[in-house]
Write a protein that holds these residues in place. Structure first.
Motif, short mmCIF file in Angstrom:
data_model
loop_
_atom_site.label_atom_id
_atom_site.label_comp_id
_atom_site.label_asym_id
_atom_site.label_seq_id
_atom_site.Cartn_x
_atom_site.Cartn_y
_atom_site.Cartn_z
N TRP A 1 -20.93 27.50 -4.09
CA TRP A 1 -19.54 28.14 -4.89
C TRP A 1 -18.40 27.47 -3.75
O TRP A 1 -18.36 27.47 -2.67
CB TRP A 1 -19.52 29.37 -4.76
CG TRP A 1 -20.45 30.28 -5.67
CD1 TRP A 1 -21.90 30.76 -5.43
CD2 TRP A 1 -20.26 30.40 -7.01
NE1 TRP A 1 -22.32 31.29 -6.47
CE2 TRP A 1 -21.40 31.23 -7.74
CE3 TRP A 1 -19.30 29.95 -8.21
CZ2 TRP A 1 -21.60 31.52 -8.95
CZ3 TRP A 1 -19.64 30.44 -9.17
CH2 TRP A 1 -20.48 31.21 -9.93
N VAL A 2 -17.30 27.19 -4.49
CA VAL A 2 -16.23 26.51 -3.93
C VAL A 2 -14.98 27.11 -4.64
O VAL A 2 -14.89 27.38 -5.59
CB VAL A 2 -16.32 25.20 -3.87
CG1 VAL A 2 -16.09 24.58 -5.10
CG2 VAL A 2 -15.27 24.69 -2.72
N LEU A 3 -13.84 27.58 -3.80
CA LEU A 3 -12.77 27.93 -4.25
C LEU A 3 -12.08 26.80 -5.04
O LEU A 3 -11.67 25.78 -4.70
CB LEU A 3 -11.49 28.66 -3.27
CG LEU A 3 -12.20 29.78 -2.35
CD1 LEU A 3 -10.87 29.88 -1.28
CD2 LEU A 3 -12.26 30.93 -3.07
N ALA B 1 -12.18 20.64 -0.11
CA ALA B 1 -13.70 21.07 0.01
C ALA B 1 -14.11 20.46 -1.51
O ALA B 1 -15.53 19.86 -1.36
CB ALA B 1 -13.91 22.76 -0.01
N ARG B 2 -13.33 20.76 -2.58
CA ARG B 2 -14.21 19.95 -3.98
C ARG B 2 -14.29 18.46 -3.87
O ARG B 2 -15.31 18.15 -4.29
CB ARG B 2 -13.25 20.53 -5.11
CG ARG B 2 -13.25 21.87 -5.20
CD ARG B 2 -12.42 22.45 -6.39
NE ARG B 2 -12.63 21.87 -7.71
CZ ARG B 2 -11.96 21.69 -8.59
NH1 ARG B 2 -10.81 22.42 -8.62
NH2 ARG B 2 -12.39 21.03 -9.59
N ALA B 3 -13.38 17.89 -3.04
CA ALA B 3 -13.70 16.30 -3.08
C ALA B 3 -14.84 16.03 -2.17
O ALA B 3 -15.41 15.33 -2.35
CB ALA B 3 -12.12 15.91 -2.70
N GLU C 1 -18.01 16.71 -3.99
CA GLU C 1 -18.16 15.81 -5.04
C GLU C 1 -18.57 14.45 -4.60
O GLU C 1 -19.30 13.63 -5.03
CB GLU C 1 -16.85 15.68 -5.81
CG GLU C 1 -16.62 16.70 -6.93
CD GLU C 1 -15.17 17.03 -7.53
OE1 GLU C 1 -14.62 16.05 -7.57
OE2 GLU C 1 -15.07 17.98 -7.87
N ARG C 2 -17.86 13.90 -3.40
CA ARG C 2 -18.46 12.80 -2.69
C ARG C 2 -19.69 12.79 -2.07
O ARG C 2 -20.52 11.79 -2.18
CB ARG C 2 -17.40 12.29 -1.25
CG ARG C 2 -16.08 11.78 -1.80
CD ARG C 2 -15.45 11.42 -0.42
NE ARG C 2 -15.22 12.47 0.78
CZ ARG C 2 -14.28 13.04 0.81
NH1 ARG C 2 -13.47 13.37 -0.23
NH2 ARG C 2 -14.51 13.88 1.89
N GLY C 3 -20.37 14.00 -2.05
CA GLY C 3 -21.85 14.23 -1.57
C GLY C 3 -22.62 14.28 -2.73
O GLY C 3 -23.76 14.46 -2.48
N GLY C 4 -22.15 14.07 -4.21
CA GLY C 4 -23.08 14.10 -5.17
C GLY C 4 -23.04 15.55 -5.97
O GLY C 4 -23.89 15.49 -6.91
N TRP C 5 -22.23 16.38 -5.62
CA TRP C 5 -22.05 17.69 -6.16
C TRP C 5 -21.46 17.59 -7.44
O TRP C 5 -20.34 16.89 -7.32
CB TRP C 5 -21.66 18.75 -5.33
CG TRP C 5 -22.51 19.05 -3.99
CD1 TRP C 5 -22.55 18.32 -2.84
CD2 TRP C 5 -23.57 20.00 -3.99
NE1 TRP C 5 -23.57 18.69 -1.96
CE2 TRP C 5 -23.98 19.97 -2.40
CE3 TRP C 5 -23.83 21.23 -4.74
CZ2 TRP C 5 -25.02 20.74 -2.03
CZ3 TRP C 5 -25.03 22.12 -4.12
CH2 TRP C 5 -25.66 21.72 -2.96
N THR C 6 -21.82 18.32 -8.49
CA THR C 6 -20.80 18.45 -9.72
C THR C 6 -20.64 19.67 -10.20
O THR C 6 -21.43 20.72 -10.17
CB THR C 6 -21.45 17.34 -10.98
OG1 THR C 6 -22.77 18.00 -11.22
CG2 THR C 6 -21.55 16.13 -10.54
N PRO C 7 -19.35 19.98 -10.74
CA PRO C 7 -19.19 21.40 -11.53
C PRO C 7 -19.86 21.69 -12.45
O PRO C 7 -20.66 20.79 -13.26
CB PRO C 7 -17.72 21.30 -11.88
CG PRO C 7 -17.06 20.21 -11.39
CD PRO C 7 -18.22 19.14 -10.85
N THR C 8 -20.74 22.97 -12.48
CA THR C 8 -21.50 23.43 -13.54
C THR C 8 -20.78 24.06 -14.75
O THR C 8 -21.32 24.39 -15.89
CB THR C 8 -22.54 24.51 -13.07
OG1 THR C 8 -21.65 25.67 -12.67
CG2 THR C 8 -23.39 23.95 -11.98
N GLY C 9 -19.54 24.47 -14.31
CA GLY C 9 -18.75 25.11 -15.56
C GLY C 9 -18.68 26.60 -15.37
O GLY C 9 -18.06 27.29 -16.01
#
Length: 169
Positions: A127-129, A135-137, A140-148
């Motif tokens: 979870w990220v604010l 932090a989101r960037a 995302e650079r580490g391969g994480w994607t939002p689930t919605g």
């Protein structure tokens, strides 16, 4: 000098709390009001980690990062908060504000992903604010994607929106 990673000990928890509070203030001050970041104090955050570790140490993992013998970051992971046995939850990566951009966050993430795979999980979530664009960037650079999936949480008196991210392990 390079950063070294090691498993946290009970003696690390009060310093982890102080670092966690410094990290929160640095990361969230551009979008949260000062009163939301004034509490807990570094000491109270340390007591929080001591209490949390007492109950969670059997199925959670905290890793600390040190540079020149000084605590500069930590990660915390454990089972999925929604109960999926194939999924691990990356609860936190926090850095001392001076440590940003030095590769420590990346080292903690690589270590956490390996630990999650080592526990047999095939997927990681976090979870990220929503407003925490740095932090989101980073994730995302580490391969994480939002689930919605989103949820509301509080940081002090401030209501915040969190986004759930995932990545295969």
């Amino acid at each position: 000098m390079t950063v070294t990673l090691r498993p946290a000990t009970v003696d690390d928890l009060m310093p982890v709390g102080a670092l966690h509070q410094r990290s929160r203030v640095a990361a969230y001050s551009s979008f949260l009001p000062p009163e939301a970041l004034a509490d807990p104090t570094p000491e109270a955050m340390g007591r929080y980690w001591v209490e949390r570790w007492t109950w969670e140490r059997d199925d959670r993992r905290m890793t600390v990062a040190e540079r020149d013998g000084r605590l500069v970051g930590f990660s915390y992971l454990g089972p999925d908060d929604e109960g999926d046995p194939a999924t691990g939850l990356l609860n936190a990566i926090h850095l001392d504000p001076d440590e940003r951009g030095r590769g420590t966050g990346r080292a903690l993430m690589v270590d956490a992903l390996a630990a999650m795979r080592g526990r047999g999980w095939s997927r990681g979530v976090l979870w990220v604010l929503r407003e925490n664009s740095q932090a989101r960037a980073f994730y995302e650079r580490g391969g994480w994607t939002p689930t919605g999936v989103e949820r509301d949480e509080h940081v002090g008196p401030a209501r915040t929106r969190q986004l759930r991210y995932e990545r295969p392990l």
